[in-house]
Design a protein around this motif. Structure first.
Motif, PDB file in Angstrom:
ATOM      1  N   ILE A 333       0.905  -1.317   0.065  1.00 11.73           N
ATOM      2  CA  ILE A 333       0.038   0.131  -0.022  1.00 11.73           C
ATOM      3  C   ILE A 333       0.695   1.290   0.025  1.00 11.73           C
ATOM      4  CG2 ILE A 333      -0.300   0.295   2.318  1.00 11.73           C
ATOM      5  CD1 ILE A 333      -3.273   0.767   1.905  1.00 11.73           C
ATOM      6  N   LEU A 334       1.937   1.157   0.578  1.00  5.84           N
ATOM      7  CA  LEU A 334       3.038   2.309   0.619  1.00  5.84           C
ATOM      8  C   LEU A 334       3.623   2.482  -0.758  1.00  5.84           C
ATOM      9  CD1 LEU A 334       4.740   2.290   4.025  1.00  5.84           C
ATOM     10  CD2 LEU A 334       2.696   3.522   3.621  1.00  5.84           C
ATOM     11  N   VAL A 335       3.858   1.443  -1.660  1.00  8.41           N
ATOM     12  CA  VAL A 335       4.834   1.408  -2.721  1.00  8.41           C
ATOM     13  C   VAL A 335       3.758   1.487  -4.111  1.00  8.41           C
ATOM     14  CG1 VAL A 335       6.364   0.389  -4.083  1.00  8.41           C
ATOM     15  CG2 VAL A 335       6.833   0.523  -1.767  1.00  8.41           C
ATOM     16  N   ALA A 336       2.850   0.781  -3.884  1.00 12.17           N
ATOM     17  CA  ALA A 336       1.999   0.418  -5.368  1.00 12.17           C
ATOM     18  C   ALA A 336       0.554   0.954  -5.278  1.00 12.17           C
ATOM     19  CB  ALA A 336       2.058  -1.086  -5.647  1.00 12.17           C
ATOM     20  N   ALA A 337       0.054   1.811  -4.230  1.00 13.36           N
ATOM     21  CA  ALA A 337      -1.125   2.062  -4.193  1.00 13.36           C
ATOM     22  C   ALA A 337      -1.723   2.892  -5.317  1.00 13.36           C
ATOM     23  CB  ALA A 337      -1.310   3.049  -2.758  1.00 13.36           C
ATOM     24  N   PRO A 338      -1.082   3.753  -6.177  1.00  9.73           N
ATOM     25  CA  PRO A 338      -1.541   4.589  -7.354  1.00  9.73           C
ATOM     26  C   PRO A 338      -1.967   3.787  -8.262  1.00  9.73           C
ATOM     27  CG  PRO A 338       0.499   5.604  -6.404  1.00  9.73           C
ATOM     28  CD  PRO A 338       0.488   4.154  -5.654  1.00  9.73           C
ATOM     29  N   LEU A 339      -1.154   2.391  -8.373  1.00  9.68           N
ATOM     30  CA  LEU A 339      -1.611   1.662  -9.526  1.00  9.68           C
ATOM     31  C   LEU A 339      -3.015   0.979  -9.346  1.00  9.68           C
ATOM     32  CD1 LEU A 339       1.749  -0.255  -9.790  1.00  9.68           C
ATOM     33  CD2 LEU A 339       0.959   1.784 -11.115  1.00  9.68           C
ATOM     34  N   ALA A 340      -3.371   0.811  -8.209  1.00  7.20           N
ATOM     35  CA  ALA A 340      -4.729   0.370  -7.767  1.00  7.20           C
ATOM     36  C   ALA A 340      -6.126   0.950  -8.409  1.00  7.20           C
ATOM     37  CB  ALA A 340      -5.240   0.411  -6.363  1.00  7.20           C
ATOM     38  N   SER A 341      -5.664   2.270  -8.806  1.00 11.40           N
ATOM     39  CA  SER A 341      -6.817   2.998  -9.710  1.00 11.40           C
ATOM     40  C   SER A 341      -7.213   2.278 -10.699  1.00 11.40           C
ATOM     41  CB  SER A 341      -6.500   4.343  -9.586  1.00 11.40           C
ATOM     42  OG  SER A 341      -5.959   4.923  -8.412  1.00 11.40           O
ATOM     43  N   TYR A 342      -6.335   1.507 -11.340  1.00  9.67           N
ATOM     44  CA  TYR A 342      -6.748   0.887 -12.883  1.00  9.67           C
ATOM     45  C   TYR A 342      -7.509  -0.522 -12.542  1.00  9.67           C
ATOM     46  CZ  TYR A 342      -3.566   4.365 -14.459  1.00  9.67           C
ATOM     47  OH  TYR A 342      -2.825   5.646 -14.726  1.00  9.67           O
ATOM     48  N   ILE A 343      -7.448  -0.905 -11.362  1.00 13.25           N
ATOM     49  CA  ILE A 343      -7.924  -2.152 -11.063  1.00 13.25           C
ATOM     50  C   ILE A 343      -9.780  -2.188 -11.572  1.00 13.25           C
ATOM     51  CG2 ILE A 343      -8.590  -4.043  -9.609  1.00 13.25           C
ATOM     52  CD1 ILE A 343      -6.050  -3.403  -7.942  1.00 13.25           C
ATOM     53  N   PRO A 344     -10.054  -2.960 -12.574  1.00  5.93           N
ATOM     54  CA  PRO A 344     -11.660  -3.146 -12.921  1.00  5.93           C
ATOM     55  C   PRO A 344     -12.431  -3.620 -11.854  1.00  5.93           C
ATOM     56  CG  PRO A 344     -10.310  -3.828 -14.654  1.00  5.93           C
ATOM     57  CD  PRO A 344      -9.321  -3.598 -13.540  1.00  5.93           C
ATOM     58  N   LEU A 345     -13.469  -3.194 -11.511  1.00  6.57           N
ATOM     59  CA  LEU A 345     -14.310  -3.945 -10.628  1.00  6.57           C
ATOM     60  C   LEU A 345     -14.767  -5.382 -10.847  1.00  6.57           C
ATOM     61  CD1 LEU A 345     -16.654  -1.152  -9.075  1.00  6.57           C
ATOM     62  CD2 LEU A 345     -14.402  -1.773  -8.280  1.00  6.57           C
ATOM     63  N   CYS A 346     -14.806  -5.695 -12.226  1.00  4.44           N
ATOM     64  CA  CYS A 346     -15.207  -6.692 -12.818  1.00  4.44           C
ATOM     65  C   CYS A 346     -14.374  -7.755 -12.435  1.00  4.44           C
ATOM     66  CB  CYS A 346     -15.727  -6.910 -14.115  1.00  4.44           C
ATOM     67  SG  CYS A 346     -14.190  -6.110 -15.264  1.00  4.44           S
ATOM     68  N   ALA A 347     -13.017  -7.591 -12.196  1.00  2.99           N
ATOM     69  CA  ALA A 347     -12.113  -8.523 -12.015  1.00  2.99           C
ATOM     70  C   ALA A 347     -11.980  -8.894 -10.538  1.00  2.99           C
ATOM     71  CB  ALA A 347     -10.648  -7.730 -12.086  1.00  2.99           C
ATOM     72  N   LEU A 348     -12.387  -7.943  -9.622  1.00  2.00           N
ATOM     73  CA  LEU A 348     -12.853  -8.332  -8.153  1.00  2.00           C
ATOM     74  C   LEU A 348     -13.936  -8.985  -8.047  1.00  2.00           C
ATOM     75  CD1 LEU A 348     -11.506  -4.859  -6.547  1.00  2.00           C
ATOM     76  CD2 LEU A 348     -10.203  -6.736  -6.796  1.00  2.00           C
ATOM     77  N   SER A 349     -14.985  -9.003  -8.909  1.00  2.00           N
ATOM     78  CA  SER A 349     -16.293  -9.627  -8.782  1.00  2.00           C
ATOM     79  C   SER A 349     -16.018 -11.077  -9.211  1.00  2.00           C
ATOM     80  CB  SER A 349     -17.455  -8.632  -9.550  1.00  2.00           C
ATOM     81  OG  SER A 349     -17.030  -8.992 -10.989  1.00  2.00           O
ATOM     82  N   ALA A 350     -15.117 -11.263 -10.192  1.00  6.10           N
ATOM     83  CA  ALA A 350     -14.652 -12.597 -10.646  1.00  6.10           C
ATOM     84  C   ALA A 350     -14.305 -13.213  -9.733  1.00  6.10           C
ATOM     85  CB  ALA A 350     -14.121 -12.226 -11.997  1.00  6.10           C
ATOM     86  N   ILE A 351     -13.292 -12.774  -8.968  1.00  3.44           N
ATOM     87  CA  ILE A 351     -12.437 -13.287  -7.936  1.00  3.44           C
ATOM     88  C   ILE A 351     -13.509 -13.760  -6.817  1.00  3.44           C
ATOM     89  CG2 ILE A 351     -10.855 -12.866  -5.837  1.00  3.44           C
ATOM     90  CD1 ILE A 351      -9.571 -11.096  -7.620  1.00  3.44           C
ATOM     91  N   LEU A 352     -14.524 -12.998  -6.408  1.00  3.81           N
ATOM     92  CA  LEU A 352     -15.603 -13.212  -5.511  1.00  3.81           C
ATOM     93  C   LEU A 352     -16.644 -14.327  -6.206  1.00  3.81           C
ATOM     94  CD1 LEU A 352     -16.617  -9.785  -3.993  1.00  3.81           C
ATOM     95  CD2 LEU A 352     -15.227 -11.630  -3.088  1.00  3.81           C
ATOM     96  N   PHE A 353     -16.723 -14.567  -7.466  1.00  4.16           N
ATOM     97  CA  PHE A 353     -17.404 -15.681  -7.983  1.00  4.16           C
ATOM     98  C   PHE A 353     -16.710 -16.828  -7.665  1.00  4.16           C
ATOM     99  CE2 PHE A 353     -20.319 -14.661 -11.851  1.00  4.16           C
ATOM    100  CZ  PHE A 353     -20.923 -13.636 -11.184  1.00  4.16           C
ATOM    101  N   VAL A 354     -15.392 -17.071  -7.517  1.00  2.72           N
ATOM    102  CA  VAL A 354     -14.721 -18.127  -7.119  1.00  2.72           C
ATOM    103  C   VAL A 354     -14.793 -18.273  -5.753  1.00  2.72           C
ATOM    104  CG1 VAL A 354     -12.581 -19.475  -7.222  1.00  2.72           C
ATOM    105  CG2 VAL A 354     -13.203 -17.945  -9.281  1.00  2.72           C
ATOM    106  N   VAL A 355     -14.716 -17.254  -5.032  1.00  2.00           N
ATOM    107  CA  VAL A 355     -14.979 -17.330  -3.305  1.00  2.00           C
ATOM    108  C   VAL A 355     -16.509 -17.925  -3.195  1.00  2.00           C
ATOM    109  CG1 VAL A 355     -15.217 -15.849  -1.261  1.00  2.00           C
ATOM    110  CG2 VAL A 355     -13.002 -15.665  -2.825  1.00  2.00           C
ATOM    111  N   ALA A 356     -17.192 -17.354  -3.707  1.00  2.00           N
ATOM    112  CA  ALA A 356     -18.764 -17.916  -3.601  1.00  2.00           C
ATOM    113  C   ALA A 356     -18.829 -19.256  -3.881  1.00  2.00           C
ATOM    114  CB  ALA A 356     -19.785 -16.870  -4.167  1.00  2.00           C
TER     115      ALA A 356
END
Length: 545
Positions: A333-356
């Motif tokens: 979070i101290l080094v790479a936080a700015p790069l997180a702005s580009y993360i699509p929410l759909c990628a995180l939702s796909a991860i949660l599909f697998v979690v579910a």
């Protein structure tokens, strides 16, 4: 740092062990990054708050928990509860409820409730975890397909209805990116053995979106303004007396679910690593973590089964791995936080599909449906239905109550009251009668099983028909392991009925723990100490004299 020092003292911090725990901590820290953000967003919080939670709770659980290998942080099991609390009370209310839940968990641990949690039956646990998996899966449709559903009520069927109505207007670019992320999440571990699937999915899809800048694809930057590149700041949540009263229920919900999830995760860790956790200390450690997390911008956390398993598979052998996992997230979070702005929410939702999917354990759910007795099958389906369509806490409470009632019914049915007169009484001991048609005047019955409120009716109904036909009734209680207040009361009423008919009640072969209760309950006094015998043979000897 207590657990760290204990690990060093136990000889687990040699060079080889240090390197193994360092590597395991780095790996699980990278795995935790996309999950922490995904769980935070799904819970109604900001993505950085999920990372703060994983940092603070992960470190403190490793330091003070009762499992040497547990990894704590935001989990999928909490999403349903936390999103509801956030929607109703805001993120500040969620943090207050989390802090209160932490205090409850500490109290549960100090009261040694850790072992009690283990008595929640499998149909209840599988029913609500499968239900949670379904809710998480449906809840991610919006970001996975890029939907914009109309406002709906808070109930599952209302949300599902609006999502189904909006499916024809799905955003195709978002959906294709989500499907790519889902495929990478599922299949990349077969190619990249040491790289976690969620990380591959997040990095690849984020890279594609940052290069092509597709219109209409929601990202962390567009939805939340990015992630701040700073340490979590200490801040006391805003308390008020009205909030505290309203949040007592949600706090108990978080504490109950957190206790169940963390102890289940600790059991999984024990099975994988051959360790043995302290359930009460684990509750205390989870409580400390949940008190501290909201003070640093986080929210509720508990033991994470998938991350704990990843920790063990990568060579962890001490709490150091969990601490390194927290430090890894802090560094990211101290080094790479700015790069997180580009993360699509759909990628995180796909991860949660697998979690579910993993959380639902559908194979286990259907196995229980096929193999369980009808009573357990009913509890499984009722718990699942209430979890999805009503409320998780209600589902667990109803499931546990129904399972308890079913258990008591089975226990009551297992208690046997048997007539043993013919096998234990010689004809010479049976009193003569002037009436040739009169039955034997002495009868012997044995009670086999716990004499509790569920079995009291069986004894009463068995002996009620003979109360006017005997001079002596002998009750053999050698196979009665315990007796409760209702059993004592039922026995007292039976003795009164026999004594009103001028019959003598004899008790024999009573276990010491049961005899103490009968003495305190006045039963021994009522029948007379001369009518209490250690063995049936002792009573028969007195009849022969």
């Amino acid at each position: 740092m207590i657990a760290f020092l204990e690990a060093r003292h136990a000889g687990l911090m040699g060079k080889g062990h240090f390197v193994n725990n360092l590597v395991a901590g780095l790996v699980v820290g990278v795995v935790a990054l996309p999950l922490a953000m995904a769980f935070a967003i799904a819970s109604g919080a900001k993505p950085e708050q999920g990372i703060y939670t994983a940092i603070v709770a992960g470190f403190l659980t490793s330091a003070f928990g009762g499992s040497r290998l547990q990894i704590a942080g935001p989990t999928g099991a909490f999403i349903v509860i936390l999103s509801g609390i956030t929607a109703k009370y805001g993120i500040a209310g969620l943090q207050v409820a989390t802090l209160m839940a932490g205090v409850i968990l500490i109290a549960m641990g100090l009261a040694r409730f850790g072992a009690v949690i283990k008595f929640i039956p499998a149909p209840v646990i599988v029913g609500f975890t499968t239900g949670i998996g379904v809710i998480i899966w449906v809840g991610q449709w919006k970001d996975f397909f890029g939907l914009h559903p109309a406002a709906s009520g808070e109930h599952f069927h209302q949300k599902l209805g609006q999502l189904l109505l909006s499916l024809p207007q799905l955003h195709w670019t978002t959906t294709l990116l989500a499907l790519l992320a889902l495929a990478l999440n599922l299949f990349s571990p077969k190619v990249f053995k040491r790289i976690p699937g969620p990380l591959v999915a997040m990095v690849v899809v984020t890279a594609i979106q940052s290069i092509f800048q597709f219109d209409g694809v929601a990202t962390i930057g567009s939805a939340f303004g990015g992630i701040p590149r700073e340490l979590p700041a200490f801040d006391i949540p805003d308390f008020s007396s009205s909030d505290l009263v309203k949040l007592i229920g949600p706090a108990f919900t978080i504490a109950l679910l957190g206790a169940i999830e963390s102890l289940l995760s600790a059991v999984v860790a024990d099975g994988m690593a051959g360790t043995k956790h302290d359930p009460n200390q684990e509750l205390v450690g989870q409580g400390i973590a949940n008190v501290a997390a909201p003070l640093f911008g986080g929210f509720a956390a508990t033991g994470a089964i998938a991350r704990t398993a990843t920790n063990i598979r990568n060579g962890a052998s001490s709490p150091l791995a969990g601490m390194v996992h927290a430090a890894t997230l802090l560094l990211i979070i101290l080094v790479a936080a700015p790069l997180a702005s580009y993360i699509p929410l759909c990628a995180l939702s796909a991860i949660l599909f697998v979690v579910a999917w993993n959380m639902s354990e559908l194979h286990h759910f259907f196995h229980l449906l096929r193999t369980s007795p009808k009573g357990d099958m009913g509890i499984l389906l009722i718990t699942f239905g209430l979890t999805v369509f009503a409320d998780l806490v209600l589902a667990v409470n109803v499931g546990v109550v129904l399972a308890s009632l079913l258990f008591m019914q089975r226990m009551a049915q297992s208690v046997e009251v048997q007539d043993e007169t013919d096998s234990h009484l010689d004809e010479g001991l049976i009193a003569d009668s002037d009436d040739a048609k009169a039955p034997a005047r002495t009868l012997i019955y044995s009670i086999d099983g716990p004499f509790f409120f569920g079995a009291a009716e069986k004894l009463q109904s068995t002996l009620a028909s003979i109360q006017e036909k005997v001079d002596t009734v002998v009750l053999r209680m050698g196979r009665v392991p315990f007796v409760d207040a209702t059993g004592i009361q039922a026995l007292s009423e039976l003795i009164n009925d026999f004594q009103r008919g001028k019959a003598t009640v004899v008790l024999c072969e009573i276990r010491p723990n049961v005899q103490r209760k009968l003495e305190r309950g006045g039963i021994v006094t009522k029948v007379g100490e001369s009518n209490v015998y250690p063995r049936l043979a002792d009573w028969k000897a007195t009849r022969s004299n």
